[in-house]
Design a protein around this motif. Structure first.
Motif, PDB file in Angstrom:
ATOM      1  N   GLY A   1      11.124 -13.104  -7.612  1.00  0.00           N
ATOM      2  CA  GLY A   1      11.705 -12.504  -8.806  1.00  0.00           C
ATOM      3  C   GLY A   1      12.365 -11.172  -8.517  1.00  0.00           C
ATOM      4  N   LEU A   2      11.747 -10.373  -7.657  1.00  0.00           N
ATOM      5  CA  LEU A   2      12.319  -9.071  -7.319  1.00  0.00           C
ATOM      6  C   LEU A   2      13.590  -9.213  -6.490  1.00  0.00           C
ATOM      7  CD1 LEU A   2       9.045  -7.098  -6.503  1.00  0.00           C
ATOM      8  CD2 LEU A   2      10.508  -6.823  -8.513  1.00  0.00           C
ATOM      9  N   VAL A   3      13.584 -10.125  -5.539  1.00  0.00           N
ATOM     10  CA  VAL A   3      14.785 -10.330  -4.724  1.00  0.00           C
ATOM     11  C   VAL A   3      15.938 -10.839  -5.585  1.00  0.00           C
ATOM     12  CG1 VAL A   3      15.769 -11.718  -2.854  1.00  0.00           C
ATOM     13  CG2 VAL A   3      13.536 -10.640  -2.559  1.00  0.00           C
ATOM     14  N   ARG A   4      15.651 -11.768  -6.492  1.00  0.00           N
ATOM     15  CA  ARG A   4      16.710 -12.258  -7.386  1.00  0.00           C
ATOM     16  C   ARG A   4      17.252 -11.160  -8.274  1.00  0.00           C
ATOM     17  NH1 ARG A   4      13.154 -16.579  -7.612  1.00  0.00           N
ATOM     18  NH2 ARG A   4      12.287 -15.845  -9.586  1.00  0.00           N
ATOM     19  N   ALA A   5      16.424 -10.160  -8.548  1.00  0.00           N
ATOM     20  CA  ALA A   5      16.866  -9.036  -9.379  1.00  0.00           C
ATOM     21  C   ALA A   5      17.671  -8.010  -8.593  1.00  0.00           C
ATOM     22  CB  ALA A   5      15.655  -8.358 -10.014  1.00  0.00           C
ATOM     23  N   GLY A   6      17.889  -8.259  -7.314  1.00  0.00           N
ATOM     24  CA  GLY A   6      18.726  -7.375  -6.526  1.00  0.00           C
ATOM     25  C   GLY A   6      17.993  -6.469  -5.562  1.00  0.00           C
ATOM     26  N   TRP A   7      16.659  -6.533  -5.554  1.00  0.00           N
ATOM     27  CA  TRP A   7      15.919  -5.720  -4.602  1.00  0.00           C
ATOM     28  C   TRP A   7      16.048  -6.327  -3.206  1.00  0.00           C
ATOM     29  CZ3 TRP A   7      13.964  -1.059  -5.584  1.00  0.00           C
ATOM     30  CH2 TRP A   7      13.671  -0.711  -6.908  1.00  0.00           C
ATOM     31  N   PRO A   8      16.359  -5.525  -2.198  1.00  0.00           N
ATOM     32  CA  PRO A   8      16.318  -6.032  -0.824  1.00  0.00           C
ATOM     33  C   PRO A   8      14.901  -6.517  -0.505  1.00  0.00           C
ATOM     34  CG  PRO A   8      17.449  -3.917  -0.911  1.00  0.00           C
ATOM     35  CD  PRO A   8      16.821  -4.118  -2.256  1.00  0.00           C
TER      36      PRO A   8
ATOM     37  N   SER B   1      -1.855  -7.701 -16.456  1.00  0.00           N
ATOM     38  CA  SER B   1      -2.638  -8.923 -16.383  1.00  0.00           C
ATOM     39  C   SER B   1      -3.555  -8.908 -15.167  1.00  0.00           C
ATOM     40  CB  SER B   1      -1.701 -10.125 -16.336  1.00  0.00           C
ATOM     41  OG  SER B   1      -2.410 -11.317 -16.090  1.00  0.00           O
ATOM     42  N   TYR B   2      -3.016  -8.503 -14.043  1.00  0.00           N
ATOM     43  CA  TYR B   2      -3.768  -8.434 -12.790  1.00  0.00           C
ATOM     44  C   TYR B   2      -4.954  -7.484 -12.937  1.00  0.00           C
ATOM     45  CZ  TYR B   2      -3.854  -8.881  -7.627  1.00  0.00           C
ATOM     46  OH  TYR B   2      -4.172  -9.167  -6.327  1.00  0.00           O
ATOM     47  N   ARG B   3      -4.704  -6.302 -13.511  1.00  0.00           N
ATOM     48  CA  ARG B   3      -5.784  -5.334 -13.697  1.00  0.00           C
ATOM     49  C   ARG B   3      -6.866  -5.902 -14.608  1.00  0.00           C
ATOM     50  NH1 ARG B   3      -6.829  -1.220 -17.805  1.00  0.00           N
ATOM     51  NH2 ARG B   3      -8.389   0.208 -16.970  1.00  0.00           N
TER      52      ARG B   3
ATOM     53  N   ASP C   1      -0.795 -13.329 -14.882  1.00  0.00           N
ATOM     54  CA  ASP C   1       0.477 -13.742 -15.479  1.00  0.00           C
ATOM     55  C   ASP C   1       1.664 -13.250 -14.647  1.00  0.00           C
ATOM     56  OD1 ASP C   1       2.596 -14.446 -17.071  1.00  0.00           O
ATOM     57  OD2 ASP C   1       1.960 -13.290 -18.826  1.00  0.00           O
ATOM     58  N   VAL C   2       2.339 -14.176 -13.992  1.00  0.00           N
ATOM     59  CA  VAL C   2       3.561 -13.844 -13.243  1.00  0.00           C
ATOM     60  C   VAL C   2       4.776 -14.555 -13.842  1.00  0.00           C
ATOM     61  CG1 VAL C   2       2.407 -13.313 -11.075  1.00  0.00           C
ATOM     62  CG2 VAL C   2       3.078 -15.674 -11.561  1.00  0.00           C
ATOM     63  N   SER C   3       4.630 -15.063 -15.061  1.00  0.00           N
ATOM     64  CA  SER C   3       5.701 -15.851 -15.673  1.00  0.00           C
ATOM     65  C   SER C   3       6.970 -15.043 -15.881  1.00  0.00           C
ATOM     66  CB  SER C   3       5.229 -16.428 -17.014  1.00  0.00           C
ATOM     67  OG  SER C   3       4.888 -15.387 -17.922  1.00  0.00           O
ATOM     68  N   GLY C   4       6.836 -13.722 -16.046  1.00  0.00           N
ATOM     69  CA  GLY C   4       8.011 -12.893 -16.298  1.00  0.00           C
ATOM     70  C   GLY C   4       9.003 -12.876 -15.159  1.00  0.00           C
ATOM     71  N   PHE C   5       8.555 -13.179 -13.949  1.00  0.00           N
ATOM     72  CA  PHE C   5       9.451 -13.127 -12.806  1.00  0.00           C
ATOM     73  C   PHE C   5      10.432 -14.300 -12.780  1.00  0.00           C
ATOM     74  CE2 PHE C   5       5.912 -10.446 -11.403  1.00  0.00           C
ATOM     75  CZ  PHE C   5       6.621  -9.328 -10.994  1.00  0.00           C
ATOM     76  N   ALA C   6      10.248 -15.254 -13.678  1.00  0.00           N
ATOM     77  CA  ALA C   6      11.231 -16.331 -13.812  1.00  0.00           C
ATOM     78  C   ALA C   6      12.435 -15.879 -14.632  1.00  0.00           C
ATOM     79  CB  ALA C   6      10.585 -17.553 -14.463  1.00  0.00           C
ATOM     80  N   GLY C   7      12.305 -14.735 -15.312  1.00  0.00           N
ATOM     81  CA  GLY C   7      13.393 -14.228 -16.142  1.00  0.00           C
ATOM     82  C   GLY C   7      14.216 -13.171 -15.444  1.00  0.00           C
ATOM     83  N   ASP C   8      14.955 -12.397 -16.249  1.00  0.00           N
ATOM     84  CA  ASP C   8      15.911 -11.426 -15.711  1.00  0.00           C
ATOM     85  C   ASP C   8      15.426  -9.975 -15.763  1.00  0.00           C
ATOM     86  OD1 ASP C   8      17.737 -13.493 -15.269  1.00  0.00           O
ATOM     87  OD2 ASP C   8      18.526 -13.346 -17.315  1.00  0.00           O
TER      88      ASP C   8
ATOM     89  N   TRP D   1      13.128  -7.548 -14.480  1.00  0.00           N
ATOM     90  CA  TRP D   1      12.132  -7.340 -13.424  1.00  0.00           C
ATOM     91  C   TRP D   1      11.136  -6.248 -13.799  1.00  0.00           C
ATOM     92  CZ3 TRP D   1      11.697  -2.501 -11.419  1.00  0.00           C
ATOM     93  CH2 TRP D   1      12.802  -1.639 -11.522  1.00  0.00           C
ATOM     94  N   ARG D   2      11.585  -5.227 -14.557  1.00  0.00           N
ATOM     95  CA  ARG D   2      10.666  -4.157 -14.946  1.00  0.00           C
ATOM     96  C   ARG D   2       9.582  -4.689 -15.872  1.00  0.00           C
ATOM     97  NH1 ARG D   2       9.012  -0.134 -18.274  1.00  0.00           N
ATOM     98  NH2 ARG D   2       9.083   2.046 -17.523  1.00  0.00           N
ATOM     99  N   ALA D   3       9.978  -5.460 -16.872  1.00  0.00           N
ATOM    100  CA  ALA D   3       8.997  -6.039 -17.796  1.00  0.00           C
ATOM    101  C   ALA D   3       8.070  -7.000 -17.063  1.00  0.00           C
ATOM    102  CB  ALA D   3       9.716  -6.749 -18.942  1.00  0.00           C
ATOM    103  N   ALA D   4       8.628  -7.749 -16.120  1.00  0.00           N
ATOM    104  CA  ALA D   4       7.818  -8.691 -15.349  1.00  0.00           C
ATOM    105  C   ALA D   4       6.755  -7.959 -14.541  1.00  0.00           C
ATOM    106  CB  ALA D   4       8.707  -9.522 -14.438  1.00  0.00           C
ATOM    107  N   LEU D   5       7.141  -6.846 -13.901  1.00  0.00           N
ATOM    108  CA  LEU D   5       6.179  -6.057 -13.142  1.00  0.00           C
ATOM    109  C   LEU D   5       5.088  -5.488 -14.042  1.00  0.00           C
ATOM    110  CD1 LEU D   5       8.222  -3.940 -10.548  1.00  0.00           C
ATOM    111  CD2 LEU D   5       6.373  -5.556 -10.046  1.00  0.00           C
ATOM    112  N   ALA D   6       5.483  -5.009 -15.213  1.00  0.00           N
ATOM    113  CA  ALA D   6       4.514  -4.438 -16.141  1.00  0.00           C
ATOM    114  C   ALA D   6       3.511  -5.490 -16.604  1.00  0.00           C
ATOM    115  CB  ALA D   6       5.230  -3.824 -17.338  1.00  0.00           C
TER     116      ALA D   6
END
Length: 215
Positions: free
Chosen positions: A123-130, A88-90, A69-76, A78-83
């Protein structure tokens, strides 16, 4: 019409059966001959659906990546998306630990794996991560997930208390770990994940300020 004398093959059935063999016998236990026997066909029949064992393994890897599940990265958030992604990955990898070594070296040219990596990075770049940080965060999360999925720390202990008497006094309760392995493994992963994410929140604030002030 009567039933066909040769079982009908499909690419999905071939992939599913290959994964069943890997789950049971490990990566080295999969061969095209063994797969053909499990499917009730001649090995030559497989090659009209898949060219090589390597191609088959990549196709199985794609199937597993589709379940993450990577659907969270479409939102704002980023911490919840990573979690969500990490949990899900694990879960997907933990269901098939024998297959994890094949996945450990990156997405190669696998379509689903590249889509997953693209979603995470974007998703991470859009959240401001370089971009460099986004790449390292994706890699770090994968290290955490793969390490948690490939083995169980708690199941590595003997359940015979005599193993720890005298020589290992600080492990006097280690013989009890195996019976709580699922709980310990889950909670250990959650501890590592939450600590990792909390640290990233602090780092994000520092990086965002630095990036905003850069020329």
């Amino acid at each position: 019409m009567g039933r066909p004398s040769v079982p009908i093959l499909s690419k999905q059935r071939i992939r599913d059966t290959a994964l069943e063999i890997i789950d049971r016998d490990g990566l080295s236990g999969l061969s095209m001959r063994k797969l053909a026997v499990a499917l009730g066909v001649q090995a030559a029949s497989l090659y009209s659906h898949v060219a090589t064992k390597e191609e088959l393994l990549h196709a199985v890897a794609n199937d597993l990546a589709e379940q993450v599940d990577v659907s969270g990265f479409a939102g704002d958030d980023w911490r919840a998306a990573l979690a969500t992604w990490a949990r899900s990955y694990r879960a997907v990898l933990a269901a098939h630990p024998n297959f994890v070594p094949f996945l450990a070296y990156g997405p190669s040219r696998r379509e689903a794996s590249l889509r997953m990596a693209d979603a995470v990075h974007g998703g991470l770049v859009r959240a401001g991560w370089p971009p460099r940080y986004a790449t390292m965060i994706g890699a770090s999360t994968k290290y955490l997930v793969v390490g948690a999925a490939i083995s169980s720390f708690s199941r590595g202990f003997e359940d015979d208390v005599r193993v720890y008497w005298d020589r290992y006094p600080n492990l006097s309760q280690a013989h009890k770990l195996r019976q709580y392995a699922d709980e310990i493994d889950r909670d250990s992963f959650e501890l590592a994940l939450s600590t990792f994410l909390d640290g990233l929140v602090e780092l994000h604030a520092a990086v965002a300020v630095s990036a905003a002030g850069a020329p």
